[in-house]
Design a protein around this motif. Structure first.
Motif, mmCIF file in Angstrom:
data_model
loop_
_atom_site.group_PDB
_atom_site.id
_atom_site.type_symbol
_atom_site.label_atom_id
_atom_site.label_comp_id
_atom_site.label_asym_id
_atom_site.label_seq_id
_atom_site.Cartn_x
_atom_site.Cartn_y
_atom_site.Cartn_z
ATOM 1 N N THR A 38 57.013 42.592 86.480
ATOM 2 C CA THR A 38 56.430 41.258 86.464
ATOM 3 C C THR A 38 57.201 40.317 85.555
ATOM 4 O OG1 THR A 38 54.290 42.321 86.756
ATOM 5 C CG2 THR A 38 54.264 40.020 86.122
ATOM 6 N N GLU A 75 59.620 37.788 86.903
ATOM 7 C CA GLU A 75 59.071 36.751 87.764
ATOM 8 C C GLU A 75 58.207 35.768 86.990
ATOM 9 O OE1 GLU A 75 56.944 38.501 90.957
ATOM 10 O OE2 GLU A 75 58.556 39.823 91.553
ATOM 11 N N GLU A 76 57.478 36.264 85.960
ATOM 12 C CA GLU A 76 56.494 35.442 85.291
ATOM 13 C C GLU A 76 57.163 34.575 84.227
ATOM 14 O OE1 GLU A 76 54.189 33.496 83.274
ATOM 15 O OE2 GLU A 76 54.461 35.258 82.028
ATOM 16 N N THR A 109 61.578 25.950 89.267
ATOM 17 C CA THR A 109 61.650 27.146 88.440
ATOM 18 C C THR A 109 62.519 26.862 87.218
ATOM 19 O OG1 THR A 109 63.623 28.042 89.517
ATOM 20 C CG2 THR A 109 61.483 28.570 90.522
ATOM 21 N N ALA A 130 49.447 37.987 83.885
ATOM 22 C CA ALA A 130 50.583 38.176 84.797
ATOM 23 C C ALA A 130 50.725 39.620 85.231
ATOM 24 C CB ALA A 130 51.870 37.706 84.120
ATOM 25 N N ARG A 140 48.923 31.957 87.994
ATOM 26 C CA ARG A 140 48.892 32.026 89.463
ATOM 27 C C ARG A 140 49.831 30.994 90.068
ATOM 28 N NH1 ARG A 140 42.520 32.299 91.275
ATOM 29 N NH2 ARG A 140 42.504 34.519 91.803
ATOM 30 N N LEU A 146 53.659 31.892 89.346
ATOM 31 C CA LEU A 146 54.130 33.020 90.153
ATOM 32 C C LEU A 146 54.218 32.643 91.626
ATOM 33 C CD1 LEU A 146 52.324 36.105 88.562
ATOM 34 C CD2 LEU A 146 54.781 35.721 88.709
ATOM 35 N N GLN A 184 57.308 30.507 92.082
ATOM 36 C CA GLN A 184 58.503 31.344 91.972
ATOM 37 C C GLN A 184 58.765 32.082 93.279
ATOM 38 O OE1 GLN A 184 60.616 32.031 89.369
ATOM 39 N NE2 GLN A 184 59.611 31.205 87.562
ATOM 40 N N ARG A 185 57.733 32.670 93.858
ATOM 41 C CA ARG A 185 57.924 33.486 95.064
ATOM 42 C C ARG A 185 58.147 32.631 96.306
ATOM 43 N NH1 ARG A 185 53.473 38.237 93.533
ATOM 44 N NH2 ARG A 185 54.658 38.947 91.720
ATOM 45 N N VAL A 236 48.945 37.028 93.945
ATOM 46 C CA VAL A 236 48.518 36.228 92.799
ATOM 47 C C VAL A 236 46.995 36.183 92.676
ATOM 48 C CG1 VAL A 236 50.616 34.845 92.739
ATOM 49 C CG2 VAL A 236 48.671 34.038 94.079
#
Length: 352
Positions: free
Chosen positions: A13, A16-17, A64, A258, A300, A303, A306-307, A322
């Motif tokens: 995680t 990504e977080e 990001t 996260a 939430r 993330l 980001q995705r 999420v």
């Protein structure tokens, strides 16, 4: 690299977080560049940084952290100015490296930061950096050389971040500050990126400044030339995104949320992980100006963005990852966060 002292989430995680950056912060970053570059130049550089020009014009958008850093790097390289046209004269490539080299043999952080002020006074025509000490506090001010000088807000914000970031890197940990002041009115959307300036921040001051405890600055440090070159290569990521208060309850809750979003991440579970009651955790978060619900929503949001930006993962899978039970609920929340649907955001976020 600055060492984190808080409990970290699991490795899967952690990559990504990372907090996303509001588009208003990016626009402020470009305020100096827009005086020198055309709109076409800005759009081209944004595309090179992986940011759609459409996203630059969407008020509720976020980028990001990686996109922000890439945009900074592209603009700095294109302009030949490491401070992006925010001061009256360009800061040529290599300035940060030679600044760092001048600090490495300082006998204390206090001496290093005094040298920091002297270095910048050789480069800036419109401002002078000064260090003053009183009552156990050392303050570095960014004072205008002329009464008619009008501050560029992001230039001052950036210099405060650089002062704090360099000091933190030299000592190897994120340093607490006694206070921050800015010589301009509070920006309209400052709340959107206030996490970069947590703690006591005042506006409308005579000069912009950042203050540290003298006890902190009396400490010694050891940094090598190789470590400096790594720091410079990572710029501006390490010093823009280093925070002032590195061990807050909010940061610990954010890490917990996260790591446990998919399984719910409740207030009760977060409080238990920090060995306190629900009420005690809520009080601590309130004292830091937030709440468990607000922290969870921010994680939430970050993330999900980001995705959406980095992957082609199906939206329903992102929603589940999420912590949403169904995709329509995720759509409603995402529109609240950004003013856009997830699919529309993904389309506008793509530079292609």
């Amino acid at each position: 690299m600055v060492t984190q002292k808080m409990p970290r989430q699991n490795p899967a995680t952690a990559s990504e977080e990372r907090s996303t950056v509001p588009i208003s912060f990016l626009q402020n970053m470009l305020s100096g560049a827009r005086r020198h570059l055309s709109a076409h130049d800005i759009d081209t550089l944004a595309a090179q940084a992986g940011i759609s020009p459409l996203l630059l014009r969407q008020g509720g958008a976020r980028v990001t952290r990686e996109q922000f850093v890439k945009m900074y790097e592209r603009v700095a390289l294109f302009m030949g100015d490491e401070m992006l046209g925010l001061w009256s004269r360009p800061i040529r490539a290599g300035a940060l490296k030679y600044l760092g080299l001048s600090l490495l043999d300082a006998p204390s952080l206090m001496v290093a930061m005094y040298r920091f002020t002297r270095f910048w006074n050789l480069l800036l025509d419109d401002y002078r950096l000064r260090m003053a000490r009183a009552h156990g506090v050392a303050t570095i001010t960014i004072a205008p050389r002329h009464d008619s000088t009008t501050p560029t807000p992001f230039g001052h914000e950036l210099m405060v971040k650089l002062i704090h970031g360099v000091a933190s890197w030299l000592l190897g940990r994120q340093l607490p500050v006694q206070g921050v002041g800015f010589a301009f009115a509070r920006p309209a959307k400052f709340d959107e990126y206030a996490k970069l300036f947590p703690g006591p921040v005042l506006f409308g001051q005579e000069a912009s400044s950042v203050s540290f405890s003298e006890a902190v600055l009396r400490q010694t440090f050891q940094r090598t030339r190789g470590e400096l070159l790594d720091f410079v290569r990572r710029a501006p990521d390490d010093w823009i995104f280093v925070t002032f208060d590195h061990d807050t309850t909010t940061s610990q809750v954010r890490d917990f949320v996260a790591a446990h979003l998919a399984s719910g991440a409740s207030l009760d579970e977060a409080a238990g992980s920090l060995h306190m009651s629900d009420r005690a955790l809520s009080r601590k978060l309130a004292a830091e100006g937030t709440s468990f619900r607000a922290v969870k929503e921010e994680v939430r949001r970050d993330l999900a963005i980001q995705r959406l930006v980095k992957t082609r993962e199906p939206i329903d899978r992102i929603a589940a990852s999420v912590g949403f039970d169904n995709t329509p609920a995720f759509h409603r929340a995402f529109r609240t966060w950004t003013g856009s649907t997830p699919r529309g955001y993904r389309r506008r976020a793509s530079p292609g």
